[in-house]
Design an enzyme around this catalytic site. Structure first.
Site, PDB file in Angstrom:
ATOM      1  CG  HIS A 162       2.249   0.104   4.429  1.00 41.80           C
ATOM      2  ND1 HIS A 162       2.021  -0.785   5.511  1.00 41.80           N
ATOM      3  CD2 HIS A 162       1.074   0.841   4.397  1.00 41.80           C
ATOM      4  CE1 HIS A 162       0.806  -0.563   5.851  1.00 41.80           C
ATOM      5  NE2 HIS A 162       0.552  -0.041   5.188  1.00 41.80           N
ATOM      6  CG  ASP A 215      -2.242  -0.937   1.060  1.00 40.52           C
ATOM      7  OD1 ASP A 215      -2.066  -1.796   0.158  1.00 40.52           O
ATOM      8  OD2 ASP A 215      -2.983  -0.822   2.147  1.00 40.52           O
TER       9      ASP A 215
END
Length: 282
Positions: free
Chosen positions: A247, A102
């Site tokens: 991430h 992400d």
């Protein structure tokens, strides 16, 4: 090479990506709270979460693009069923897992993650923020060329439950526009920042042709707990159907980069099939 030729090439690569990385893993994604799930189709590459359309939904109110010169007119997005829960995991044949990243792309960390995935011939999902993607469109183009899936993670990563409907729409639409320009296709997946979903996000996502995807295992790598801790969380949480959240932006992600290099070969050696979900109409 002209832009339209590049996009044509990328679309062809995207269409064939799931077949390369997801053979024999047909299945569905499961939602988090009793929502209807998709029915599996005949053996096909990758888990297939898209449900059969059971009823006609209202036409999309997505803005139309005027025809200017020889510019191609974007087709209206395909309407999807409005969900009440995001999909949380994959249900399919074998030990199937999905890796998701992400908040990027970030030129400091995303290329290293892409390098590791390419080394092991693995496809993943990247939920990108528009404000990051607009300045790093070359990385989205590489994701397309490498066969990864790019999803919509809004423009500025806001808490959507505090925004007006018009603001949520803008966050999502602008990001989809950038993804289409750089990646070659509009996104078919959406993830709400912070995992904060509400009725408007589900409705607007469906109007734009996107399915909501959450996660099963959260590495909490954004807290920078240490490379070993991230690796342990992935390996301890590994199980058939798991969707892993990591991430590639939003802070120092060097631990996430190092952790991927450690746990990915271990998962593959343990018999896990790392793939990406496939929508039936994709």
């Amino acid at each position: 090479m002209k832009k339209d030729q590049l996009l044509t090439r990328r679309r062809a690569l995207i269409a064939g990506a799931a077949a390369l990385g997801a053979a024999g893993a047909a299945g569905v994604l499961a939602s988090g709270g009793g929502d209807e799930t998709a029915r599996p189709v005949a053996p096909a590459p990758g888990p297939d979460p898209a449900p059969q359309e059971s009823h006609v939904l209202p036409p999309s109110d997505y803005r139309l693009q005027p025809l200017t010169g020889y510019e191609q007119v974007r087709p209206a997005p395909r309407m999807t069923r409005v969900r009440h829960q995001p999909f949380l995991r994959v249900r399919g044949r074998g030990r199937t897992m999905v890796l998701t990243f992400d908040d990027g792309p970030d030129p400091r960390y995303t290329p290293h993650i892409l390098d590791t995935l390419a080394e092991y011939d693995v496809r993943a999902m990247f939920f990108v923020c528009g404000e990051m993607a607009v300045d790093n469109q070359d990385l989205l183009a590489r994701m397309a060329d490498d066969g990864h899936i790019v999803g919509n993670h809004t423009w500025t990563h806001p808490l959507l439950t505090r925004l007006k409907r018009s603001q949520i729409r803008s966050e999502m639409e602008r990001t989809s526009d950038v993804i289409e320009d750089a990646y070659g296709e509009r996104p078919l997946w959406f993830r709400a920042p912070y995992g904060a979903w509400n009725r408007a996000t589900f409705q607007l996502g469906a109007q734009m042709g996107m399915e909501p995807l959450a996660w099963t295992v959260d590495t909490l790598d954004w807290t920078t707990p240490g490379t070993r801790t991230i690796v342990d969380r992935v390996e301890d949480g590994a199980a058939p159907g798991v969707v892993v959240l990591s991430h590639d932006a939003g802070g120092n992600r060097s631990q996430s980069v190092r952790a991927l290099r450690r746990y990915l070969p271990h998962l593959l050696e343990s018999g896990y099939h790392i793939t990406v979900p496939r929508r039936r109409h994709a």
